[in-house]
Design a protein around this motif. Structure first.
Motif, mmCIF file in Angstrom:
data_model
loop_
_atom_site.group_PDB
_atom_site.id
_atom_site.type_symbol
_atom_site.label_atom_id
_atom_site.label_comp_id
_atom_site.label_asym_id
_atom_site.label_seq_id
_atom_site.Cartn_x
_atom_site.Cartn_y
_atom_site.Cartn_z
ATOM 1 N N LEU A 229 26.557 45.140 36.889
ATOM 2 C CA LEU A 229 27.362 44.308 37.775
ATOM 3 C C LEU A 229 27.077 44.695 39.219
ATOM 4 C CD1 LEU A 229 30.756 44.470 35.825
ATOM 5 C CD2 LEU A 229 29.122 42.566 35.839
ATOM 6 N N LEU A 230 27.373 43.784 40.136
ATOM 7 C CA LEU A 230 27.124 44.016 41.553
ATOM 8 C C LEU A 230 28.383 44.552 42.233
ATOM 9 C CD1 LEU A 230 25.085 40.784 42.375
ATOM 10 C CD2 LEU A 230 24.203 43.070 41.825
ATOM 11 N N PRO A 231 28.265 45.079 43.459
ATOM 12 C CA PRO A 231 29.446 45.579 44.172
ATOM 13 C C PRO A 231 30.557 44.537 44.291
ATOM 14 C CG PRO A 231 27.473 46.358 45.267
ATOM 15 C CD PRO A 231 27.015 45.401 44.190
ATOM 16 N N GLU A 232 30.202 43.262 44.426
ATOM 17 C CA GLU A 232 31.235 42.233 44.557
ATOM 18 C C GLU A 232 32.033 42.024 43.273
ATOM 19 O OE1 GLU A 232 27.225 39.847 44.742
ATOM 20 O OE2 GLU A 232 27.988 41.807 45.388
ATOM 21 N N HIS A 233 31.562 42.594 42.169
ATOM 22 C CA HIS A 233 32.298 42.484 40.907
ATOM 23 C C HIS A 233 33.334 43.591 40.731
ATOM 24 C CE1 HIS A 233 28.428 40.337 39.479
ATOM 25 N NE2 HIS A 233 29.343 39.424 39.741
ATOM 26 N N LEU A 234 33.449 44.489 41.688
ATOM 27 C CA LEU A 234 34.386 45.604 41.571
ATOM 28 C C LEU A 234 35.845 45.149 41.515
ATOM 29 C CD1 LEU A 234 32.801 48.245 43.972
ATOM 30 C CD2 LEU A 234 33.164 48.531 41.508
ATOM 31 N N ASP A 235 36.130 43.944 41.954
ATOM 32 C CA ASP A 235 37.506 43.468 41.928
ATOM 33 C C ASP A 235 37.940 42.966 40.553
ATOM 34 O OD1 ASP A 235 38.192 43.974 44.641
ATOM 35 O OD2 ASP A 235 36.941 42.282 45.233
ATOM 36 N N ALA A 236 37.023 42.985 39.573
ATOM 37 C CA ALA A 236 37.388 42.597 38.204
ATOM 38 C C ALA A 236 38.348 43.621 37.616
ATOM 39 C CB ALA A 236 36.138 42.503 37.336
ATOM 40 N N GLN A 237 39.309 43.145 36.829
ATOM 41 C CA GLN A 237 40.226 44.052 36.154
ATOM 42 C C GLN A 237 39.530 44.729 34.977
ATOM 43 O OE1 GLN A 237 43.717 41.210 35.659
ATOM 44 N NE2 GLN A 237 44.810 43.085 36.224
ATOM 45 N N MET A 238 39.837 46.005 34.800
ATOM 46 C CA MET A 238 39.218 46.791 33.740
ATOM 47 C C MET A 238 39.990 46.616 32.429
ATOM 48 S SD MET A 238 36.504 48.291 35.016
ATOM 49 C CE MET A 238 36.141 49.660 33.936
ATOM 50 N N ALA B 196 39.001 44.186 28.495
ATOM 51 C CA ALA B 196 37.904 43.445 27.871
ATOM 52 C C ALA B 196 37.720 42.063 28.476
ATOM 53 C CB ALA B 196 38.137 43.343 26.363
ATOM 54 N N GLY B 197 38.820 41.290 28.578
ATOM 55 C CA GLY B 197 38.712 39.938 29.110
ATOM 56 C C GLY B 197 38.379 39.916 30.581
ATOM 57 N N GLY B 198 38.871 40.900 31.340
ATOM 58 C CA GLY B 198 38.587 40.942 32.767
ATOM 59 C C GLY B 198 37.118 41.186 33.063
ATOM 60 N N ILE B 199 36.511 42.088 32.309
ATOM 61 C CA ILE B 199 35.083 42.358 32.500
ATOM 62 C C ILE B 199 34.241 41.218 31.941
ATOM 63 C CG2 ILE B 199 33.209 43.928 31.908
ATOM 64 C CD1 ILE B 199 35.111 45.001 34.025
ATOM 65 N N ALA B 200 34.719 40.574 30.877
ATOM 66 C CA ALA B 200 33.984 39.430 30.326
ATOM 67 C C ALA B 200 33.873 38.305 31.346
ATOM 68 C CB ALA B 200 34.670 38.931 29.061
ATOM 69 N N LYS B 201 34.881 38.174 32.212
ATOM 70 C CA LYS B 201 34.853 37.115 33.223
ATOM 71 C C LYS B 201 33.700 37.270 34.204
ATOM 72 C CE LYS B 201 39.859 36.297 33.081
ATOM 73 N NZ LYS B 201 41.149 36.441 33.824
ATOM 74 N N VAL B 202 33.211 38.490 34.395
ATOM 75 C CA VAL B 202 32.096 38.695 35.317
ATOM 76 C C VAL B 202 30.783 38.924 34.572
ATOM 77 C CG1 VAL B 202 33.477 39.461 37.267
ATOM 78 C CG2 VAL B 202 32.741 41.146 35.572
ATOM 79 N N GLY B 203 30.794 38.664 33.266
ATOM 80 C CA GLY B 203 29.531 38.535 32.558
ATOM 81 C C GLY B 203 29.081 39.663 31.677
ATOM 82 N N THR B 204 29.938 40.651 31.383
ATOM 83 C CA THR B 204 29.505 41.687 30.464
ATOM 84 C C THR B 204 30.701 42.200 29.675
ATOM 85 O OG1 THR B 204 28.248 43.752 30.238
ATOM 86 C CG2 THR B 204 29.668 43.561 32.187
ATOM 87 N N ARG B 205 30.592 43.423 29.110
ATOM 88 C CA ARG B 205 31.627 43.962 28.238
ATOM 89 C C ARG B 205 32.249 45.218 28.842
ATOM 90 N NH1 ARG B 205 29.623 46.286 24.227
ATOM 91 N NH2 ARG B 205 27.495 46.389 25.023
ATOM 92 N N MET B 206 33.490 45.472 28.448
ATOM 93 C CA MET B 206 34.198 46.674 28.872
ATOM 94 C C MET B 206 33.545 47.933 28.307
ATOM 95 S SD MET B 206 37.043 47.913 30.387
ATOM 96 C CE MET B 206 38.114 49.356 30.280
ATOM 97 N N GLY B 207 33.046 47.838 27.075
ATOM 98 C CA GLY B 207 32.404 48.989 26.448
ATOM 99 C C GLY B 207 33.349 50.167 26.338
ATOM 100 N N THR B 208 32.862 51.343 26.667
ATOM 101 C CA THR B 208 33.659 52.563 26.551
ATOM 102 C C THR B 208 34.576 52.779 27.754
ATOM 103 O OG1 THR B 208 31.942 53.908 27.594
ATOM 104 C CG2 THR B 208 31.861 53.666 25.190
ATOM 105 N N GLY B 209 34.391 52.005 28.829
ATOM 106 C CA GLY B 209 35.229 52.153 30.010
ATOM 107 C C GLY B 209 34.809 53.268 30.941
ATOM 108 N N LEU B 210 33.703 53.921 30.657
ATOM 109 C CA LEU B 210 33.183 54.957 31.554
ATOM 110 C C LEU B 210 31.999 54.375 32.318
ATOM 111 C CD1 LEU B 210 34.884 56.712 29.503
ATOM 112 C CD2 LEU B 210 33.481 58.590 30.315
ATOM 113 N N ALA B 211 32.218 54.143 33.594
ATOM 114 C CA ALA B 211 31.257 53.408 34.415
ATOM 115 C C ALA B 211 30.196 54.339 34.999
ATOM 116 C CB ALA B 211 31.995 52.676 35.531
ATOM 117 N N MET B 212 29.079 53.744 35.373
ATOM 118 C CA MET B 212 28.012 54.478 36.059
ATOM 119 C C MET B 212 27.630 53.738 37.325
ATOM 120 S SD MET B 212 24.136 55.531 34.877
ATOM 121 C CE MET B 212 23.484 53.855 35.039
#
Length: 451
Positions: free
Chosen positions: A310-319, A321-337
Protein backbone atom coordinates in the motif's frame (compact mmCIF):
# COMPACT_ATOMS: atom_id res chain seq x y z
CA UNK A 1 14.25 -7.58 19.29
CA UNK A 2 12.10 -5.86 21.90
CA UNK A 3 8.71 -7.50 22.22
CA UNK A 4 7.35 -5.44 25.11
CA UNK A 5 6.98 -1.99 23.55
CA UNK A 6 3.28 -1.45 24.02
CA UNK A 7 2.73 2.29 23.87
CA UNK A 8 4.11 5.48 22.33
CA UNK A 9 6.59 6.97 24.79
CA UNK A 10 5.17 4.59 27.46
CA UNK A 11 2.05 6.74 27.79
CA UNK A 12 -0.46 3.91 27.22
CA UNK A 13 -1.49 2.17 30.43
CA UNK A 14 -2.53 -1.44 29.98
CA UNK A 15 -5.49 -2.66 32.00
CA UNK A 16 -7.76 -5.69 32.08
CA UNK A 17 -10.62 -3.49 30.85
CA UNK A 18 -8.82 -2.38 27.66
CA UNK A 19 -5.97 -4.84 27.01
CA UNK A 20 -7.26 -8.38 27.60
CA UNK A 21 -4.25 -10.00 25.95
CA UNK A 22 -1.38 -8.01 27.43
CA UNK A 23 -2.35 -6.45 30.76
CA UNK A 24 -0.64 -9.22 32.73
CA UNK A 25 2.75 -8.69 31.05
CA UNK A 26 5.70 -7.91 33.25
CA UNK A 27 7.63 -4.70 32.61
CA UNK A 28 10.92 -6.63 32.63
CA UNK A 29 9.76 -8.93 29.82
CA UNK A 30 10.12 -12.09 31.91
CA UNK A 31 7.55 -14.88 31.70
CA UNK A 32 4.50 -14.83 33.96
CA UNK A 33 4.44 -18.20 35.73
CA UNK A 34 1.51 -19.92 37.41
CA UNK A 35 1.48 -18.24 40.83
CA UNK A 36 1.70 -14.76 39.36
CA UNK A 37 -0.76 -15.60 36.59
CA UNK A 38 -3.35 -16.82 39.10
CA UNK A 39 -2.73 -13.74 41.26
CA UNK A 40 -3.68 -11.73 38.17
CA UNK A 41 -7.02 -13.54 37.85
CA UNK A 42 -5.56 -16.31 35.73
CA UNK A 43 -7.68 -19.46 35.25
CA UNK A 44 -10.72 -17.66 36.72
CA UNK A 45 -12.35 -17.84 33.28
CA UNK A 46 -11.61 -21.57 33.09
CA UNK A 47 -13.16 -22.12 36.52
CA UNK A 48 -16.25 -20.17 35.40
CA UNK A 49 -16.51 -22.18 32.17
CA UNK A 50 -16.26 -25.49 34.02
CA UNK A 51 -18.56 -24.59 36.91
CA UNK A 52 -21.24 -22.36 35.40
CA UNK A 53 -21.42 -22.92 31.63
CA UNK A 54 -22.64 -25.78 29.48
CA UNK A 55 -20.27 -26.75 26.68
CA UNK A 56 -22.60 -25.47 23.97
CA UNK A 57 -22.96 -22.18 25.85
CA UNK A 58 -19.20 -21.63 25.62
CA UNK A 59 -19.34 -22.11 21.86
CA UNK A 60 -22.29 -19.74 21.54
CA UNK A 61 -20.59 -17.08 23.68
CA UNK A 62 -17.49 -17.11 21.47
CA UNK A 63 -19.71 -16.96 18.39
CA UNK A 64 -21.76 -14.04 19.76
CA UNK A 65 -18.57 -12.15 20.67
CA UNK A 66 -17.54 -12.12 17.00
CA UNK A 67 -14.09 -13.57 17.63
CA UNK A 68 -12.33 -14.28 14.34
CA UNK A 69 -9.13 -16.16 13.61
CA UNK A 70 -5.99 -14.12 14.23
CA UNK A 71 -3.67 -16.17 12.04
CA UNK A 72 -4.47 -14.23 8.88
CA UNK A 73 -7.57 -15.87 7.38
CA UNK A 74 -10.04 -14.22 9.78
CA UNK A 75 -12.61 -17.04 9.81
CA UNK A 76 -15.22 -16.72 12.62
CA UNK A 77 -14.00 -18.87 15.50
CA UNK A 78 -17.42 -19.76 16.90
CA UNK A 79 -18.60 -20.87 13.46
CA UNK A 80 -15.50 -23.06 13.12
CA UNK A 81 -16.16 -24.58 16.52
CA UNK A 82 -19.75 -25.23 15.50
CA UNK A 83 -18.55 -27.46 12.66
CA UNK A 84 -17.29 -30.06 15.11
CA UNK A 85 -19.66 -33.08 15.20
CA UNK A 86 -22.41 -33.18 17.82
CA UNK A 87 -22.45 -36.97 17.98
CA UNK A 88 -21.54 -37.87 21.58
CA UNK A 89 -20.43 -41.34 20.47
CA UNK A 90 -17.35 -39.80 18.83
CA UNK A 91 -15.16 -39.78 21.92
CA UNK A 92 -11.80 -39.02 20.27
CA UNK A 93 -11.38 -35.42 19.17
CA UNK A 94 -8.36 -33.13 18.95
CA UNK A 95 -7.62 -29.46 19.49
CA UNK A 96 -4.56 -28.11 17.66
CA UNK A 97 -2.92 -24.77 18.30
CA UNK A 98 -1.25 -23.45 15.17
CA UNK A 99 1.94 -21.89 16.57
CA UNK A 100 3.99 -22.36 13.40
CA UNK A 101 4.53 -18.62 13.08
CA UNK A 102 6.75 -18.38 9.97
CA UNK A 103 5.16 -15.40 8.19
CA UNK A 104 7.97 -12.88 7.56
CA UNK A 105 7.70 -9.70 9.68
CA UNK A 106 5.40 -11.45 12.17
CA UNK A 107 6.25 -12.28 15.79
CA UNK A 108 3.05 -11.69 17.76
CA UNK A 109 2.47 -15.32 18.79
CA UNK A 110 6.07 -15.61 19.91
CA UNK A 111 5.56 -12.83 22.45
CA UNK A 112 2.42 -14.45 23.89
CA UNK A 113 4.03 -17.88 24.21
CA UNK A 114 7.29 -16.62 25.70
CA UNK A 115 5.80 -14.19 28.20
CA UNK A 116 2.24 -15.43 28.85
CA UNK A 117 2.32 -19.21 28.31
CA UNK A 118 -0.50 -19.82 30.80
CA UNK A 119 -2.84 -17.51 28.87
CA UNK A 120 -2.56 -19.85 25.89
CA UNK A 121 -3.01 -22.92 28.07
CA UNK A 122 -6.11 -21.44 29.70
CA UNK A 123 -7.53 -20.56 26.28
CA UNK A 124 -6.94 -24.11 25.08
CA UNK A 125 -8.43 -25.59 28.25
CA UNK A 126 -11.68 -23.64 27.84
CA UNK A 127 -11.76 -24.42 24.11
CA UNK A 128 -11.21 -28.12 24.77
CA UNK A 129 -14.09 -28.09 27.25
CA UNK A 130 -16.35 -26.47 24.65
CA UNK A 131 -15.31 -28.83 21.86
CA UNK A 132 -15.22 -32.01 23.96
CA UNK A 133 -11.62 -32.66 22.89
CA UNK A 134 -9.59 -34.87 25.19
CA UNK A 135 -6.15 -34.14 23.76
CA UNK A 136 -4.46 -30.98 22.48
CA UNK A 137 -1.23 -30.16 20.69
CA UNK A 138 0.66 -26.89 20.40
CA UNK A 139 2.36 -27.21 17.01
CA UNK A 140 5.28 -24.84 17.52
CA UNK A 141 7.74 -23.37 15.05
CA UNK A 142 10.98 -25.27 15.67
CA UNK A 143 13.12 -22.15 15.88
CA UNK A 144 11.08 -20.84 18.83
CA UNK A 145 13.27 -22.57 21.41
CA UNK A 146 12.49 -20.14 24.25
CA UNK A 147 8.77 -20.50 23.64
CA UNK A 148 9.13 -24.29 23.67
CA UNK A 149 10.94 -24.17 27.01
CA UNK A 150 8.42 -21.80 28.58
CA UNK A 151 5.38 -23.67 27.28
CA UNK A 152 6.76 -27.00 28.50
CA UNK A 153 7.30 -25.58 31.99
CA UNK A 154 3.84 -23.99 32.02
CA UNK A 155 2.21 -27.29 30.99
CA UNK A 156 3.95 -29.06 33.86
CA UNK A 157 2.85 -26.33 36.29
CA UNK A 158 -0.76 -26.66 35.11
CA UNK A 159 -0.64 -30.45 35.47
CA UNK A 160 0.69 -30.19 39.01
CA UNK A 161 -2.11 -27.76 39.89
CA UNK A 162 -4.82 -30.07 38.53
CA UNK A 163 -5.57 -27.76 35.58
CA UNK A 164 -4.54 -30.35 32.99
CA UNK A 165 -4.79 -34.11 33.01
CA UNK A 166 -7.55 -36.20 34.59
CA UNK A 167 -10.74 -34.90 36.23
CA UNK A 168 -9.89 -31.23 35.77
CA UNK A 169 -11.36 -29.03 38.54
CA UNK A 170 -13.40 -32.00 39.70
CA UNK A 171 -15.53 -31.89 36.56
CA UNK A 172 -14.83 -35.39 35.28
CA UNK A 173 -13.34 -33.82 32.13
CA UNK A 174 -9.89 -34.99 30.99
CA UNK A 175 -7.54 -32.98 28.78
CA UNK A 176 -3.92 -33.72 27.95
CA UNK A 177 -1.76 -31.06 26.29
CA UNK A 178 1.50 -31.59 24.41
CA UNK A 179 4.08 -29.21 22.94
CA UNK A 180 5.20 -30.42 19.50
CA UNK A 181 8.03 -28.62 17.70
CA UNK A 182 7.96 -28.65 13.90
CA UNK A 183 10.82 -29.26 11.50
CA UNK A 184 10.68 -25.83 9.88
CA UNK A 185 8.25 -25.46 6.98
CA UNK A 186 6.26 -22.31 6.16
CA UNK A 187 3.53 -24.44 4.59
CA UNK A 188 2.71 -25.88 8.04
CA UNK A 189 0.82 -22.65 8.67
CA UNK A 190 -1.88 -24.21 6.48
CA UNK A 191 -3.95 -26.28 8.88
CA UNK A 192 -4.10 -29.53 6.94
CA UNK A 193 -0.35 -29.42 6.15
CA UNK A 194 0.15 -28.93 9.90
CA UNK A 195 -1.98 -32.02 10.55
CA UNK A 196 0.02 -34.09 8.08
CA UNK A 197 3.27 -32.98 9.69
CA UNK A 198 1.98 -33.78 13.18
CA UNK A 199 1.14 -37.30 11.98
CA UNK A 200 4.71 -37.72 10.69
CA UNK A 201 3.81 -37.27 7.04
CA UNK A 202 5.12 -34.87 4.44
CA UNK A 203 3.73 -31.38 5.08
CA UNK A 204 1.43 -31.17 2.07
CA UNK A 205 -2.03 -29.57 2.31
CA UNK A 206 -4.94 -31.97 2.06
CA UNK A 207 -7.87 -31.82 -0.29
CA UNK A 208 -10.96 -30.25 1.29
CA UNK A 209 -13.65 -31.43 1.86
CA UNK A 210 -13.50 -33.32 4.12
CA UNK A 211 -12.53 -30.54 6.49
CA UNK A 212 -10.53 -31.19 9.69
CA UNK A 213 -13.69 -30.84 11.80
CA UNK A 214 -14.85 -34.09 10.19
CA UNK A 215 -11.57 -35.83 9.32
CA UNK A 216 -8.48 -34.38 10.97
CA UNK A 217 -5.66 -35.82 13.06
CA UNK A 218 -5.52 -39.59 12.55
CA UNK A 219 -8.92 -39.40 10.90
CA UNK A 220 -10.68 -37.92 13.93
CA UNK A 221 -12.58 -34.61 14.32
CA UNK A 222 -10.07 -31.81 14.84
CA UNK A 223 -10.22 -28.06 15.43
CA UNK A 224 -7.20 -25.88 14.56
CA UNK A 225 -6.90 -22.37 15.97
CA UNK A 226 -4.11 -19.78 16.05
CA UNK A 227 -2.26 -18.81 19.25
CA UNK A 228 -3.66 -15.28 19.45
CA UNK A 229 -7.16 -16.56 18.71
CA UNK A 230 -7.08 -18.98 21.64
CA UNK A 231 -5.61 -16.33 23.93
CA UNK A 232 -8.75 -14.21 23.41
CA UNK A 233 -11.06 -16.90 24.77
CA UNK A 234 -10.47 -16.44 28.54
CA UNK A 235 -11.35 -12.72 28.49
CA UNK A 236 -14.53 -13.34 26.48
CA UNK A 237 -15.69 -15.97 28.97
CA UNK A 238 -14.71 -13.89 32.01
CA UNK A 239 -16.08 -10.49 30.97
CA UNK A 240 -18.78 -11.19 28.42
CA UNK A 241 -19.85 -10.52 24.88
CA UNK A 242 -20.93 -6.88 25.18
CA UNK A 243 -17.67 -5.80 26.82
CA UNK A 244 -15.60 -7.61 24.19
CA UNK A 245 -17.47 -6.00 21.33
CA UNK A 246 -17.12 -2.56 22.93
CA UNK A 247 -13.32 -2.73 22.63
CA UNK A 248 -13.32 -2.19 18.85
CA UNK A 249 -13.42 1.28 17.29
CA UNK A 250 -16.57 2.57 15.64
CA UNK A 251 -16.79 1.42 12.04
CA UNK A 252 -14.87 -1.80 12.56
CA UNK A 253 -16.64 -5.01 11.61
CA UNK A 254 -14.10 -7.02 13.61
CA UNK A 255 -14.52 -7.20 17.37
CA UNK A 256 -12.06 -6.93 20.23
CA UNK A 257 -8.39 -6.05 20.11
CA UNK A 258 -5.52 -7.19 17.91
CA UNK A 259 -1.79 -7.44 18.35
CA UNK A 260 -0.44 -5.06 15.70
CA UNK A 261 3.06 -3.91 14.95
CA UNK A 262 5.45 -2.16 12.60
CA UNK A 263 8.90 -3.19 11.43
CA UNK A 264 11.31 -1.60 9.00
CA UNK A 265 13.20 1.67 9.35
CA UNK A 266 10.72 3.22 11.76
CA UNK A 267 11.78 5.01 14.94
CA UNK A 268 10.01 2.66 17.33
CA UNK A 269 9.56 -0.81 15.81
CA UNK A 270 7.41 -2.88 18.10
CA UNK A 271 4.22 -4.69 18.94
CA UNK A 272 1.08 -3.25 20.53
CA UNK A 273 -2.36 -4.48 21.54
CA UNK A 274 -4.79 -2.07 19.87
CA UNK A 275 -8.52 -2.01 19.19
CA UNK A 276 -9.66 -3.10 15.76
CA UNK A 277 -10.44 -0.01 13.72
CA UNK A 278 -7.41 2.15 14.55
CA UNK A 279 -6.00 3.65 11.38
CA UNK A 280 -2.76 2.65 9.77
CA UNK A 281 -1.61 6.25 10.34
CA UNK A 282 -2.10 5.96 14.10
CA UNK A 283 -0.14 2.71 14.10
CA UNK A 284 2.63 4.20 11.96
CA UNK A 285 2.92 7.70 13.44
CA UNK A 286 1.70 7.48 17.05
CA UNK A 287 3.09 4.06 17.92
CA UNK A 288 5.93 3.33 15.50
CA UNK A 289 6.99 7.00 15.56
CA UNK A 290 7.19 7.42 11.79
CA UNK A 291 10.31 6.88 9.70
CA UNK A 292 13.80 7.29 11.07
CA UNK A 293 15.55 10.54 10.24
CA UNK A 294 16.84 10.52 6.68
CA UNK A 295 14.28 8.01 5.39
CA UNK A 296 10.92 8.48 3.70
CA UNK A 297 8.03 6.03 3.61
CA UNK A 298 7.74 4.58 0.12
CA UNK A 299 5.09 1.92 0.76
CA UNK A 300 3.98 -0.55 3.43
CA UNK A 301 2.47 -3.98 3.90
CA UNK A 302 -0.33 -4.23 6.48
CA UNK A 303 0.08 -7.80 7.68
CA UNK A 304 3.07 -9.90 6.65
CA UNK A 305 4.92 -10.71 3.44
CA UNK A 306 1.84 -12.31 1.86
CA UNK A 307 -0.17 -9.09 1.77
CA UNK A 308 -0.15 -6.47 -0.96
CA UNK A 309 1.81 -3.22 -0.82
CA UNK A 310 0.00 0.00 0.00
CA UNK A 311 1.06 3.61 -0.51
CA UNK A 312 1.46 6.33 2.17
CA UNK A 313 -1.95 7.75 1.21
CA UNK A 314 -3.53 4.45 2.29
CA UNK A 315 -2.44 4.95 5.91
CA UNK A 316 -5.85 6.40 6.76
CA UNK A 317 -7.49 2.99 6.22
CA UNK A 318 -8.87 1.38 9.36
CA UNK A 319 -6.98 -1.68 10.55
CA UNK A 320 -9.57 -4.42 10.30
CA UNK A 321 -10.25 -6.93 7.54
CA UNK A 322 -12.90 -4.89 5.72
CA UNK A 323 -11.03 -1.62 6.18
CA UNK A 324 -7.87 -2.93 4.56
CA UNK A 325 -9.89 -4.68 1.85
CA UNK A 326 -11.24 -1.27 0.82
CA UNK A 327 -7.74 -0.20 -0.21
CA UNK A 328 -7.03 -3.38 -2.11
CA UNK A 329 -5.38 -5.99 0.07
CA UNK A 330 -5.77 -8.09 3.25
CA UNK A 331 -5.30 -7.43 6.95
CA UNK A 332 -3.22 -10.60 7.28
CA UNK A 333 -1.44 -10.91 10.61
CA UNK A 334 -1.72 -7.18 11.37
CA UNK A 335 2.03 -6.70 11.70
CA UNK A 336 3.00 -4.10 9.13
CA UNK A 337 6.32 -3.47 7.41
CA UNK A 338 7.50 -0.05 6.27
CA UNK A 339 9.51 0.10 3.04
CA UNK A 340 11.76 3.15 2.83
CA UNK A 341 12.69 5.15 -0.26
CA UNK A 342 16.14 3.56 -0.55
CA UNK A 343 14.67 0.13 -1.40
CA UNK A 344 14.45 -1.10 -4.98
CA UNK A 345 11.12 -2.88 -5.36
CA UNK A 346 12.42 -5.41 -7.88
CA UNK A 347 15.13 -6.56 -5.46
CA UNK A 348 12.65 -6.70 -2.60
CA UNK A 349 10.18 -8.79 -4.62
CA UNK A 350 12.91 -11.10 -5.89
CA UNK A 351 13.90 -11.77 -2.27
CA UNK A 352 10.27 -12.39 -1.24
CA UNK A 353 9.50 -14.70 -4.15
CA UNK A 354 12.67 -16.70 -3.50
CA UNK A 355 11.37 -17.35 0.00
CA UNK A 356 7.88 -18.31 -1.16
CA UNK A 357 9.27 -20.49 -3.96
CA UNK A 358 11.53 -22.34 -1.55
CA UNK A 359 8.66 -22.90 0.91
CA UNK A 360 6.22 -24.31 -1.65
CA UNK A 361 5.32 -27.92 -0.90
CA UNK A 362 5.55 -28.66 -4.63
CA UNK A 363 2.21 -30.44 -4.81
CA UNK A 364 0.44 -28.41 -7.51
CA UNK A 365 1.88 -27.25 -10.81
CA UNK A 366 1.01 -23.52 -10.70
CA UNK A 367 2.81 -23.05 -7.39
CA UNK A 368 5.65 -25.54 -7.98
CA UNK A 369 6.59 -24.13 -11.39
CA UNK A 370 5.07 -20.64 -11.33
CA UNK A 371 6.94 -19.29 -8.30
CA UNK A 372 10.42 -20.32 -9.56
CA UNK A 373 9.46 -18.78 -12.89
CA UNK A 374 8.70 -15.48 -11.18
CA UNK A 375 12.08 -15.62 -9.40
CA UNK A 376 13.89 -16.24 -12.69
CA UNK A 377 12.20 -13.26 -14.35
CA UNK A 378 12.70 -10.97 -11.36
CA UNK A 379 16.38 -11.87 -11.13
CA UNK A 380 16.83 -11.03 -14.81
CA UNK A 381 15.04 -7.70 -14.40
CA UNK A 382 17.05 -6.94 -11.26
CA UNK A 383 20.27 -7.45 -13.25
CA UNK A 384 19.09 -5.28 -16.15
CA UNK A 385 18.67 -8.34 -18.38
CA UNK A 386 14.89 -8.44 -18.59
CA UNK A 387 13.21 -8.97 -21.94
CA UNK A 388 10.29 -7.11 -23.43
CA UNK A 389 7.16 -8.88 -22.26
CA UNK A 390 8.60 -10.05 -18.93
CA UNK A 391 6.42 -7.68 -16.92
CA UNK A 392 3.33 -8.94 -18.73
CA UNK A 393 4.46 -12.50 -18.02
CA UNK A 394 4.79 -11.69 -14.32
CA UNK A 395 1.30 -10.21 -14.32
CA UNK A 396 0.07 -13.34 -16.08
CA UNK A 397 1.59 -15.44 -13.31
CA UNK A 398 -0.17 -13.28 -10.72
CA UNK A 399 -3.44 -14.25 -12.39
CA UNK A 400 -2.63 -17.93 -12.86
CA UNK A 401 -1.51 -18.29 -9.23
CA UNK A 402 -4.36 -16.26 -7.74
CA UNK A 403 -7.19 -17.35 -5.43
CA UNK A 404 -8.96 -20.50 -6.55
CA UNK A 405 -6.23 -21.45 -9.04
CA UNK A 406 -4.04 -23.53 -6.72
CA UNK A 407 -4.44 -26.34 -4.19
CA UNK A 408 -4.03 -24.07 -1.15
CA UNK A 409 -3.56 -20.38 -0.38
CA UNK A 410 0.26 -20.39 -0.48
CA UNK A 411 0.66 -19.22 -4.07
CA UNK A 412 -2.09 -16.56 -3.96
CA UNK A 413 -0.41 -15.03 -0.92
CA UNK A 414 2.98 -15.24 -2.59
CA UNK A 415 1.96 -13.32 -5.71
CA UNK A 416 -0.25 -10.70 -4.07
CA UNK A 417 2.71 -8.44 -3.16
CA UNK A 418 4.15 -8.96 -6.65
CA UNK A 419 1.00 -7.77 -8.37
CA UNK A 420 0.70 -4.70 -6.14
CA UNK A 421 4.38 -3.80 -6.57
CA UNK A 422 4.03 -3.79 -10.35
CA UNK A 423 0.82 -1.78 -10.04
CA UNK A 424 2.40 1.00 -8.00
CA UNK A 425 6.06 0.86 -9.07
CA UNK A 426 5.99 -0.40 -12.65
CA UNK A 427 8.71 2.06 -13.71
CA UNK A 428 11.22 0.28 -11.47
CA UNK A 429 10.46 -2.99 -13.26
CA UNK A 430 10.63 -1.32 -16.66
CA UNK A 431 14.08 0.03 -15.80
CA UNK A 432 15.38 -3.55 -15.73
CA UNK A 433 14.30 -4.38 -19.29
CA UNK A 434 17.29 -4.45 -21.62
CA UNK A 435 16.80 -1.69 -24.25
CA UNK A 436 17.75 -3.97 -27.16
CA UNK A 437 15.63 -6.97 -26.10
CA UNK A 438 13.17 -8.39 -28.59
CA UNK A 439 9.52 -8.56 -27.64
CA UNK A 440 8.50 -11.92 -26.21
CA UNK A 441 4.79 -12.86 -26.10
CA UNK A 442 3.42 -12.96 -22.54
CA UNK A 443 3.93 -16.32 -20.82
CA UNK A 444 6.08 -17.54 -23.72
CA UNK A 445 9.44 -17.27 -22.00
CA UNK A 446 10.27 -20.77 -20.73
CA UNK A 447 11.29 -21.58 -17.20
CA UNK A 448 14.40 -23.64 -16.63
CA UNK A 449 13.86 -25.53 -13.37
CA UNK A 450 16.82 -25.02 -11.03
CA UNK A 451 18.24 -22.13 -13.05
Amino acid sequence: MTLTSFGPANRIKRSAETHPLTWRLRDDGEAVWLDEYQAKNGYAAARKAFADMAQDDIVQTVKDAGLKGRGGAGFPTGVKWGLMPKDESINIRYLLCNADEMEPNTWKDRMLMEQLPHLLIEGMLISARALKTYRGYIFLRGEYTTAAKHLTRAVEEAKAAGLLGKNILGSGFDFELFVHTGAGRYICGEETALINSLEGRRANPRSKPPFPAAVGVWGKPTCVNNVETLCNVPAIIADGVDWYKSLAREGSEDMGTKLMGFSGKVKNPGLWELPFGVTGRELFEDYAGGMRDGFKLKCWQPGGAGTGFLLPEHLDAQMYAGGIAKVGTRMGTGLAMAVDDSVNMVSLLRNMEEFFSRESCGFCTPCRDGLPWSVKLLRAIENGEGQAGDIETLLGLVGFLGPGKTFCAHAPGAVEPLGSAIKYFRSEFEAGIAPTSAAVPPLARPIVVGA
